[in-house]
Design a protein around this motif. Structure first.
Motif, short mmCIF file in Angstrom:
data_model
loop_
_atom_site.label_atom_id
_atom_site.label_comp_id
_atom_site.label_asym_id
_atom_site.label_seq_id
_atom_site.Cartn_x
_atom_site.Cartn_y
_atom_site.Cartn_z
N ALA A 32 0.89 -1.17 0.00
CA ALA A 32 0.00 0.00 0.00
C ALA A 32 0.93 1.21 0.00
O ALA A 32 2.12 1.07 0.28
CB ALA A 32 -0.90 -0.02 1.24
N PRO A 33 0.41 2.39 -0.31
CA PRO A 33 1.28 3.56 -0.29
C PRO A 33 2.03 3.69 1.04
O PRO A 33 1.41 3.72 2.10
CB PRO A 33 0.32 4.73 -0.51
N GLY A 34 3.34 3.66 0.98
CA GLY A 34 4.17 3.78 2.18
C GLY A 34 4.38 2.49 2.95
O GLY A 34 5.10 2.49 3.95
N ALA A 35 3.77 1.39 2.54
CA ALA A 35 3.92 0.10 3.22
C ALA A 35 4.59 -0.89 2.27
O ALA A 35 3.98 -1.33 1.30
CB ALA A 35 2.57 -0.43 3.68
N VAL A 36 5.85 -1.20 2.57
CA VAL A 36 6.65 -2.05 1.68
C VAL A 36 7.05 -3.32 2.41
O VAL A 36 7.46 -3.28 3.57
CB VAL A 36 7.91 -1.30 1.20
N ALA A 37 6.91 -4.45 1.73
CA ALA A 37 7.45 -5.72 2.22
C ALA A 37 8.79 -5.91 1.51
O ALA A 37 8.87 -5.86 0.29
CB ALA A 37 6.51 -6.87 1.89
N ASP A 38 9.86 -6.10 2.27
CA ASP A 38 11.20 -6.31 1.74
C ASP A 38 11.75 -7.57 2.41
O ASP A 38 12.19 -7.54 3.54
CB ASP A 38 12.07 -5.10 2.05
N LEU A 39 11.66 -8.71 1.71
CA LEU A 39 11.97 -10.01 2.29
C LEU A 39 13.11 -10.70 1.56
O LEU A 39 13.24 -10.58 0.34
CB LEU A 39 10.72 -10.90 2.22
N ILE A 40 13.91 -11.44 2.31
CA ILE A 40 14.99 -12.24 1.74
C ILE A 40 14.79 -13.70 2.19
O ILE A 40 14.45 -13.95 3.34
CB ILE A 40 16.38 -11.70 2.15
N PHE A 41 14.95 -14.62 1.25
CA PHE A 41 14.67 -16.04 1.47
C PHE A 41 15.98 -16.82 1.46
O PHE A 41 16.79 -16.67 0.54
CB PHE A 41 13.72 -16.56 0.38
N LEU A 42 16.20 -17.66 2.48
CA LEU A 42 17.44 -18.40 2.65
C LEU A 42 17.18 -19.90 2.72
O LEU A 42 16.16 -20.33 3.27
CB LEU A 42 18.14 -17.96 3.94
N ARG A 43 18.13 -20.68 2.19
CA ARG A 43 17.98 -22.14 2.21
C ARG A 43 19.24 -22.79 2.78
O ARG A 43 20.35 -22.24 2.67
CB ARG A 43 17.69 -22.67 0.82
N CYS A 44 19.03 -23.98 3.34
CA CYS A 44 20.16 -24.77 3.86
C CYS A 44 20.16 -26.17 3.26
O CYS A 44 20.96 -27.01 3.63
CB CYS A 44 20.09 -24.84 5.38
N ASN A 45 19.23 -26.41 2.35
CA ASN A 45 19.08 -27.70 1.67
C ASN A 45 18.40 -27.40 0.33
O ASN A 45 18.20 -26.23 0.00
CB ASN A 45 18.28 -28.67 2.54
N PRO A 46 18.01 -28.40 -0.44
CA PRO A 46 17.41 -28.10 -1.75
C PRO A 46 16.06 -27.37 -1.71
O PRO A 46 15.67 -26.74 -2.70
CB PRO A 46 17.24 -29.48 -2.40
N ARG A 47 15.35 -27.42 -0.60
CA ARG A 47 14.07 -26.70 -0.52
C ARG A 47 14.32 -25.21 -0.74
O ARG A 47 15.29 -24.66 -0.22
CB ARG A 47 13.43 -26.94 0.85
N HIS A 48 13.45 -24.56 -1.50
CA HIS A 48 13.65 -23.16 -1.89
C HIS A 48 14.07 -22.27 -0.73
O HIS A 48 14.98 -21.46 -0.84
CB HIS A 48 12.40 -22.59 -2.55
N HIS A 49 13.38 -22.37 0.39
CA HIS A 49 13.81 -21.63 1.57
C HIS A 49 13.38 -22.34 2.85
O HIS A 49 12.35 -22.99 2.90
CB HIS A 49 13.33 -20.18 1.57
N SER A 50 14.24 -22.21 3.83
CA SER A 50 13.96 -22.74 5.16
C SER A 50 13.58 -21.63 6.11
O SER A 50 12.93 -21.86 7.12
CB SER A 50 15.19 -23.48 5.71
N VAL A 51 14.01 -20.41 5.78
CA VAL A 51 13.70 -19.26 6.60
C VAL A 51 13.69 -18.02 5.70
O VAL A 51 14.37 -17.99 4.67
CB VAL A 51 14.72 -19.11 7.77
#
Length: 160
Positions: A32-51
């Motif tokens: 929304a105006p002024g509300a930004v989601a800024d996310l980073i996805f990390l993996r420790c195995n083949p699954r796209h992300h664990s956290v």
């Protein structure tokens, strides 16, 4: 998890540097105006992300944790069970553009959510390219209030 003012470099130093996690991708979306989601996805195995970590408007430090099932029918059955039990949904059925997870989100009594899904992407470290995406959802994952509003405006609903 929400970083709540902790610099990205600080938690990446721990997860990448010490634990050996790898970055899968980043999503930056203006919700929304002024509300930004800024996310980073990390993996420790083949699954796209664990956290995943980042900044987004949410009252809790944990937005959700995820349970992945091996059969798409389990997602539909769980969705129906949650509806029948009157559980509060955060987001309806949908899919993410980064991990291709087909899922829904239901709120816990503590205020964070559980994502229940199927079909998550597995990453090949030799060929994976980190991307920055501009949306959290490919389709669906709408707030139930938005769906109710759309359904209430459906043409011809009063003709029954």
């Amino acid at each position: 998890m929400l970083s709540k003012g902790v610099a990205r470099e600080t938690y990446l130093e721990f997860y990448e540097g010490l634990l050996g996690f790898r970055i899968s991708d980043v999503i930056v979306e203006e919700l929304a105006p002024g509300a930004v989601a800024d996310l980073i996805f990390l993996r420790c195995n083949p699954r796209h992300h664990s956290v995943a970590f980042g900044d987004m408007p949410h009252p809790k430090r944990t937005h959700h944790f995820m349970v992945e099932v091996t059969d798409i029918r389990d997602v539909g059955s769980a969705y129906d069970r949650c509806m029948d039990a009157g559980q509060p949904f955060e987001m309806t059925l949908g899919m993410h553009p980064n991990d291709h997870m087909f899922s829904f989100y239901v709120r816990t009594p503590s205020g964070f959510s559980v994502e229940y899904g199927w079909g998550g992407l597995l990453v090949d470290d030799d060929t994976w390219q980190v991307q920055t995406l501009d949306r959290l959802h490919s389709w669906g994952h709408r707030p139930p209030e938005a769906v109710a509003e759309l359904l209430s405006r459906t043409p011809g609903k009063d003709a029954l």
